[in-house]
Design an enzyme around this catalytic site. Structure first.
Site, mmCIF file in Angstrom:
data_model
loop_
_atom_site.group_PDB
_atom_site.id
_atom_site.type_symbol
_atom_site.label_atom_id
_atom_site.label_comp_id
_atom_site.label_asym_id
_atom_site.label_seq_id
_atom_site.Cartn_x
_atom_site.Cartn_y
_atom_site.Cartn_z
ATOM 1 C CG HIS A 91 -16.036 -12.118 -44.180
ATOM 2 N ND1 HIS A 91 -16.846 -11.941 -45.282
ATOM 3 C CD2 HIS A 91 -15.144 -11.104 -44.217
ATOM 4 C CE1 HIS A 91 -16.458 -10.863 -45.937
ATOM 5 N NE2 HIS A 91 -15.421 -10.334 -45.309
ATOM 6 C CG ASP A 170 -22.150 -2.609 -46.252
ATOM 7 O OD1 ASP A 170 -21.211 -1.868 -45.912
ATOM 8 O OD2 ASP A 170 -21.995 -3.589 -46.998
ATOM 9 N NE ARG A 177 -16.176 2.311 -46.794
ATOM 10 C CZ ARG A 177 -16.090 1.000 -46.510
ATOM 11 N NH1 ARG A 177 -17.166 0.252 -46.448
ATOM 12 N NH2 ARG A 177 -14.928 0.457 -46.284
ATOM 13 C CB SER A 192 -18.607 -2.572 -44.489
ATOM 14 O OG SER A 192 -18.892 -3.256 -45.674
ATOM 15 C CE LYS A 196 -21.040 -6.550 -46.298
ATOM 16 N NZ LYS A 196 -20.255 -6.007 -47.377
#
Ligand code: URA
Length: 434
Positions: A91, A170, A177, A192, A196
């Site tokens: 990620h 989320d 947000r 967050s 995931k």
């Protein structure tokens, strides 16, 4: 009227006041507030107030872990344990020209791991992986769980859209947000991302935490804190997790924009491509293999002998795309030339990202469409020696009225110093955190 009669053991205002007063929230309070927010019992204005209190007063490791667990529990969890290969994913916290997932996923798969990459679309100046892949004629980001499982077993790599059921808390909180000035809280970013990734079911995870003007984290200290928090969350959840801090002062590679980045990724898979993209792809592939227990395999071999390209073609074809079809090209171009001779010492990632976005490569609102061919091609990177009039960048768009605003955002984006000067840049890979 069910939501009016939630059998609350807590009250949203009490939770907000506790965090406003710098108190530690209990796991029970966190479980309740996340669940109640997801069900619509805690209102948006209450959650936005709590998010601001968290941004200002922080959360400790125990609170962040409970917050992440509660967000995972708000939806479904995927399970790839029946696959014959170990899973390993990457990620990135996002940057300009960051197309690394495109060559990396097939490369890691060609080395024997399964890559279950659930990706998103871009918002703002950083591009989204799905937007990039959607520039390939026919390619679809939508897969059922069964199709995903089948593709992971047969091809080894999947890049697709995360379903609505994955960490729905989320999804709702991130949108809130975004409009309440609370994106930048490290506990909220870490929980967050990790909720995931943990719900996605990968057993190993490599985090590419970007540092610099084009990244969320502008300095090494805050990037290190985000990386440490995410690595700890991964380990607490039993996911083998490692993070690299990498340079996002300047764009990655020579392109920023959807089809332009696909073209560059294919060049990397064909054995060419810009050196920084090749290097980071290989560094991250090695980390993914080590984390999955396959550290004895050298990914450079699979890049060289075409196995990674074979997996790329199979991966694109399996999702309806034609890997050999010509990529879309923007209708109009505009070149920016070097105003004088010297050494390019600076090319600012944020300014280039904003210009690419203004040309149509990105969207300002979720419902906007992106232009597949729009973006920026860079002809020089920091360190290059230039003569007056050498091409610096080519801007691409279907809508030439966008050139003016894009050129405005490039003001001050580059600096040409006298010959013999050297750029003062962070290294590509700054630090490793495990
Ligand atoms: N990406 C996410 O998924 N969440 C954040 O909070 C920030 C970046």
């Amino acid at each position: 009227m069910a939501e009016a009669f939630d059998c609350a053991v807590f009250d949203a205002v009490d939770v907000i006041v506790a965090k406003r007063g710098k108190q530690e929230l209990s796991a029970a309070q966190i479980d309740w507030v996340i669940d109640a927010y997801t069900r619509g019992v805690v209102a948006d204005e209450q959650m936005s107030s709590l998010a601001m209190a968290i941004l200002l007063n922080g959360m400790n490791r125990r609170e962040i872990s409970a917050w992440t667990t509660a967000m995972i529990a708000s939806g479904e969890r995927m399970d790839f344990s029946s696959l014959s290969r170990p899973t390993s994913d990457k990620h990135s916290t996002g940057g300009v020209g960051d197309k690394i997932t495109l060559p990396l996923a097939p490369l890691a798969a060609a080395c024997g791991v399964a890559v279950p990459q659930l990706s998103g679309r871009g918002l703002g100046h950083t591009g989204g992986t799905l937007d990039k892949l959607e520039s390939i004629p026919g390619w679809s980001p939508v897969l059922s769980s069964d199709q995903m499982m089948h593709q992971l077993e047969e091809v080894g790599a999947v890049i697709c859209a995360a379903g609505e059921g994955l960490a729905p808390a989320d999804r709702k909180l991130y949108a809130l947000r975004d409009v309440t000035g609370t994106v930048e809280a490290i506990p909220l970013i870490a929980s967050s991302i990790m909720s995931k990734k943990i719900a996605e079911g990968t057993r190993a995870l490599v985090l590419d935490v970007k540092v610099g003007s084009g990244a969320f984290m502008k300095d090494v200290d805050s990037a290190r804190e985000l990386a440490r928090t995410m690595v700890d969350l991964g380990k607490d959840a039993g996911v083998k997790t490692v993070a690299l801090l990498t340079n996002m002062q300047t764009p990655l590679g020579l392109t920023a924009g959807n089809a332009l980045e696909v073209r560059e990724s294919v060049e990397v898979l064909a054995g060419g491509g810009p050196p920084d993209v090749v290097e980071l792809t290989l560094v991250l592939a090695r980390e993914m293999l080590v984390a999955a227990g396959r550290g004895d395999i050298d990914p450079a071999d699979a890049l060289k002998d075409g196995r990674a390209m074979d997996v790329w073609r199979a991966m694109i074809t399996a999702q309806g795309g034609d890997p050999r079809a010509p990529l879309p090209v923007a209708r109009e171009t505009h070149q920016i030339l070097a105003p004088g001779p010297g050494v390019l010492t600076q090319l600012d990632a944020l300014k280039v990202g904003i210009a690419a976005w203004r040309l149509g490569a990105g969207r300002a609102r979720k419902e906007h469409k992106v232009q597949a061919g729009a973006g920026i091609e860079m002809h020089a990177k920091p360190g290059a020696v230039l003569r007056a009039g050498d091409p610096l960048m080519t801007l691409h768009t279907d809508t030439p009225e966008r050139f003016g605003r894009a050129i405005e955002s490039l003001a001050g984006s580059y600096f040409i110093a006298p010959e013999g000067s050297r750029p003062d840049l962070l290294p590509l890979v700054i630090e490793r955190i495990n």
